[in-house]
Scaffold this motif. Structure first.
Motif, PDB file in Angstrom:
ATOM      1  N   LEU A   4     -30.130 -26.877  14.296  1.00  0.00           N
ATOM      2  CA  LEU A   4     -30.203 -25.292  14.528  1.00  0.00           C
ATOM      3  C   LEU A   4     -29.185 -24.574  14.208  1.00  0.00           C
ATOM      4  CD1 LEU A   4     -28.525 -27.615  17.651  1.00  0.00           C
ATOM      5  CD2 LEU A   4     -31.099 -25.752  17.401  1.00  0.00           C
ATOM      6  N   VAL A   5     -29.527 -22.741  14.009  1.00  0.00           N
ATOM      7  CA  VAL A   5     -29.351 -21.754  13.219  1.00  0.00           C
ATOM      8  C   VAL A   5     -29.180 -21.045  14.715  1.00  0.00           C
ATOM      9  CG1 VAL A   5     -29.341 -20.429  12.019  1.00  0.00           C
ATOM     10  CG2 VAL A   5     -30.491 -22.268  10.993  1.00  0.00           C
ATOM     11  N   ILE A   6     -28.092 -21.147  14.508  1.00  0.00           N
ATOM     12  CA  ILE A   6     -26.787 -19.308  15.539  1.00  0.00           C
ATOM     13  C   ILE A   6     -26.808 -18.775  14.855  1.00  0.00           C
ATOM     14  CG2 ILE A   6     -25.609 -18.805  17.965  1.00  0.00           C
ATOM     15  CD1 ILE A   6     -27.185 -22.573  16.665  1.00  0.00           C
ATOM     16  N   ASP A   7     -27.683 -16.767  15.557  1.00  0.00           N
ATOM     17  CA  ASP A   7     -27.469 -15.667  14.229  1.00  0.00           C
ATOM     18  C   ASP A   7     -27.108 -14.775  14.970  1.00  0.00           C
ATOM     19  OD1 ASP A   7     -27.639 -14.969  11.791  1.00  0.00           O
ATOM     20  OD2 ASP A   7     -29.372 -14.194  12.323  1.00  0.00           O
ATOM     21  N   LYS A   8     -25.891 -14.029  15.205  1.00  0.00           N
ATOM     22  CA  LYS A   8     -25.241 -13.255  16.198  1.00  0.00           C
ATOM     23  C   LYS A   8     -25.693 -13.497  17.570  1.00  0.00           C
ATOM     24  CE  LYS A   8     -25.504 -10.915  11.201  1.00  0.00           C
ATOM     25  NZ  LYS A   8     -27.018  -9.301  11.084  1.00  0.00           N
ATOM     26  N   VAL A   9     -25.379 -14.337  18.384  1.00  0.00           N
ATOM     27  CA  VAL A   9     -25.709 -14.294  19.659  1.00  0.00           C
ATOM     28  C   VAL A   9     -25.275 -13.797  20.534  1.00  0.00           C
ATOM     29  CG1 VAL A   9     -26.114 -16.440  21.255  1.00  0.00           C
ATOM     30  CG2 VAL A   9     -27.276 -16.381  19.261  1.00  0.00           C
ATOM     31  N   TRP A  10     -25.814 -12.725  21.166  1.00  0.00           N
ATOM     32  CA  TRP A  10     -24.856 -12.252  22.642  1.00  0.00           C
ATOM     33  C   TRP A  10     -25.339 -13.274  23.945  1.00  0.00           C
ATOM     34  CZ3 TRP A  10     -21.163  -8.479  22.132  1.00  0.00           C
ATOM     35  CH2 TRP A  10     -20.640  -7.744  20.530  1.00  0.00           C
ATOM     36  N   LYS A  11     -24.672 -13.145  25.017  1.00  0.00           N
ATOM     37  CA  LYS A  11     -24.086 -13.275  25.971  1.00  0.00           C
ATOM     38  C   LYS A  11     -24.061 -12.311  27.026  1.00  0.00           C
ATOM     39  CE  LYS A  11     -26.669 -15.124  29.393  1.00  0.00           C
ATOM     40  NZ  LYS A  11     -28.118 -14.411  29.431  1.00  0.00           N
ATOM     41  N   GLU A  12     -24.744 -11.773  27.989  1.00  0.00           N
ATOM     42  CA  GLU A  12     -23.621 -10.394  28.714  1.00  0.00           C
ATOM     43  C   GLU A  12     -24.570 -10.169  30.065  1.00  0.00           C
ATOM     44  OE1 GLU A  12     -24.386  -6.560  26.708  1.00  0.00           O
ATOM     45  OE2 GLU A  12     -24.126  -7.560  24.718  1.00  0.00           O
ATOM     46  N   TYR A  13     -23.703 -10.227  31.039  1.00  0.00           N
ATOM     47  CA  TYR A  13     -24.409 -10.653  32.535  1.00  0.00           C
ATOM     48  C   TYR A  13     -24.330  -9.110  32.836  1.00  0.00           C
ATOM     49  CZ  TYR A  13     -24.956 -15.657  31.763  1.00  0.00           C
ATOM     50  OH  TYR A  13     -24.730 -16.701  31.490  1.00  0.00           O
ATOM     51  N   ALA A  14     -24.838  -8.202  32.882  1.00  0.00           N
ATOM     52  CA  ALA A  14     -24.544  -6.897  33.692  1.00  0.00           C
ATOM     53  C   ALA A  14     -23.565  -6.461  32.640  1.00  0.00           C
ATOM     54  CB  ALA A  14     -23.869  -7.093  34.763  1.00  0.00           C
ATOM     55  N   ASP A  15     -22.497  -6.141  32.834  1.00  0.00           N
ATOM     56  CA  ASP A  15     -21.210  -5.275  31.985  1.00  0.00           C
ATOM     57  C   ASP A  15     -19.948  -6.253  31.400  1.00  0.00           C
ATOM     58  OD1 ASP A  15     -21.739  -2.383  32.500  1.00  0.00           O
ATOM     59  OD2 ASP A  15     -20.577  -2.154  34.592  1.00  0.00           O
ATOM     60  N   ASN A  16     -19.976  -7.443  31.745  1.00  0.00           N
ATOM     61  CA  ASN A  16     -19.671  -8.346  31.712  1.00  0.00           C
ATOM     62  C   ASN A  16     -20.676  -9.935  30.433  1.00  0.00           C
ATOM     63  OD1 ASN A  16     -17.808 -10.627  30.960  1.00  0.00           O
ATOM     64  ND2 ASN A  16     -18.561 -11.602  33.135  1.00  0.00           N
ATOM     65  N   ILE A  17     -19.642  -9.786  28.853  1.00  0.00           N
ATOM     66  CA  ILE A  17     -19.799  -9.722  27.903  1.00  0.00           C
ATOM     67  C   ILE A  17     -19.081 -11.971  27.878  1.00  0.00           C
ATOM     68  CG2 ILE A  17     -19.819  -9.905  25.288  1.00  0.00           C
ATOM     69  CD1 ILE A  17     -19.197  -6.592  26.000  1.00  0.00           C
ATOM     70  N   VAL A  18     -19.718 -12.527  28.066  1.00  0.00           N
ATOM     71  CA  VAL A  18     -19.735 -13.655  27.684  1.00  0.00           C
ATOM     72  C   VAL A  18     -19.262 -14.460  26.599  1.00  0.00           C
ATOM     73  CG1 VAL A  18     -19.387 -16.286  28.710  1.00  0.00           C
ATOM     74  CG2 VAL A  18     -19.924 -14.369  30.575  1.00  0.00           C
ATOM     75  N   LEU A  19     -19.978 -14.494  25.577  1.00  0.00           N
ATOM     76  CA  LEU A  19     -20.124 -14.878  24.267  1.00  0.00           C
ATOM     77  C   LEU A  19     -20.611 -12.820  24.111  1.00  0.00           C
ATOM     78  CD1 LEU A  19     -21.811 -17.818  24.406  1.00  0.00           C
ATOM     79  CD2 LEU A  19     -19.823 -17.127  24.116  1.00  0.00           C
TER      80      LEU A  19
END
Length: 261
Positions: A4-19
Motif C-alpha cells: 500500500l502507498v498512501i500519498d499526501k492524503v487529506w480527509k475533510e468533512y465540510a470545515d472539519n479537517i480529520v486527517l
C-alpha cells in the motif's frame, strides 16, 4: 502482493479537517498497528483503505494501482463489535462470502461448486478452532468465539489486505491472549498485509511489525476543527517479524530459566 502507498492524503468533512497530509508506504505482508488518541482519525483512515470513505485529497495505491473507491473482496475487515450474521450458523457465516461472490444472482452455489466451498469453509473453521460449533448460531457463542468466526468470515475470501478495527478490545484479557496467538498464526500462514487500529499499546507491540502513531500537531481547542491529525511516529519493531517465519527468540519471554517454567 499487497503493498500500500498512501500519498499526501487529506480527509475533510465540510470545515472539519480529520486527517491532513498523511503519507506512508506499507510493504507487502506487513502487520501495521495504528495507535493514537480517540478521535484522531485512525478509524477514518481504515475506512478509506476499505473503500467506505474516499480521500478528499491525495492518492491510495495497492500494488501500484489506485485503490477501488468501494469495498471489495481484496480487502477483508473485522470490527470490534461482532460483525457476523445472527440468523446463520457458523458454517453459513463463513460460506456466505463464497456464495455471494460466485453466485451473485441467486446468492447460492450448487453441486460440486457448493461442495468445494463447504470443504474450504470447514478447513478454515477448523483452523480458527470452531469445528465443534459448526452448526451453532452466533447467539450460542462466546465473544471470543464470535471474533474467531469473524476472522474466518473475512479470510475465506483470501483478501490481500486484512483491516482490523479494534477487533479484540471487548474481550477479556485471557481470551484476548488466545486470539492474539491465533492472529499471529493466521498472518504467518496467509499471504496478506494487516492494518490494525488499537488503543492497547501492548497489543500493538505484541502483534505488529510496525507501530504507527496518529495525532494532531496542534492541540489548542480553537484549532481542533481547522487542523487534522497526521502520522507523527513510525516505529519498525526490532528484531523484525516476518510473515511466514518463526518469531525471533526473546530470552525475557521464551527462556524457561527466566520465566520459571
Amino acid at each position: 502482493m499487497s503493498a500500500l502507498v498512501i500519498d499526501k492524503v487529506w480527509k475533510e468533512y465540510a470545515d472539519n479537517i480529520v486527517l491532513e497530509d498523511v503519507s506512508i508506504e506499507i510493504e507487502s505482508r506487513a502487520f501495521v498497528a495504528l495507535v493514537g488518541p480517540s478521535g484522531c482519525g485512525k478509524s477514518t483512515f481504515l475506512r478509506m483503505l476499505l473503500g467506505q470513505e474516499n480521500p478528499t485529497r491525495g492518492t491510495i495505491l495497492m500494488d501500484g494501482t489506485p485503490l477501488p473507491r468501494e469495498p471489495g473482496a481484496d480487502r477483508g475487515v473485522v470490527f470490534q463489535r461482532y460483525s457476523v450474521f445472527p440468523h446463520l450458523s457458523v458454517l453459513g457465516n463463513v460460506l456466505i462470502g463464497k456464495e455471494m461472490g460466485k453466485a451473485t444472482v441467486t446468492g447460492r452455489l450448487f453441486g460440486t461448486a457448493r461442495k468445494a466451498a463447504i470443504d474450504e469453509a470447514r478447513i478454515l473453521i477448523d483452523e480458527v478452532g470452531l469445528s465443534h460449533a459448526l452448526h451453532q448460531y452466533p447467539a450460542q457463542l462466546s465473544g471470543g468465539m464470535q471474533q474467531r468466526l469473524a476472522l474466518a468470515q473475512a479470510l475465506i475470501m483470501k483478501p490481500k489486505v486484512l483491516l482490523l478495527d479494534e477487533p479484540f478490545g471487548a474481550l477479556d484479557p485471557g481470551i484476548r491472549a488466545e486470539i492474539h496467538t491465533l492472529m499471529r498464526r493466521l498472518w504467518h500462514e496467509n499471504a496478506m498485509t494487516v492494518v490494525m487500529v488499537t488503543h492497547d499499546m501492548r497489543e500493538a507491540f505484541t502483534l505488529a511489525t510496525r507501530v504507527v502513531a496518529f495525532e494532531s500537531r496542534r492541540d489548542r481547542s480553537e484549532e481542533k476543527l481547522r487542523y487534522g491529525a497526521t502520522i507523527t511516529r513510525d516505529l519498525p519493531l526490532w528484531p523484525p517479524r516476518i510473515a511466514g517465519q518463526p518469531a525471533p527468540f526473546r530470552p525475557d519471554r521464551d527462556d524457561p530459566a527466566t520465566t520459571g517454567q
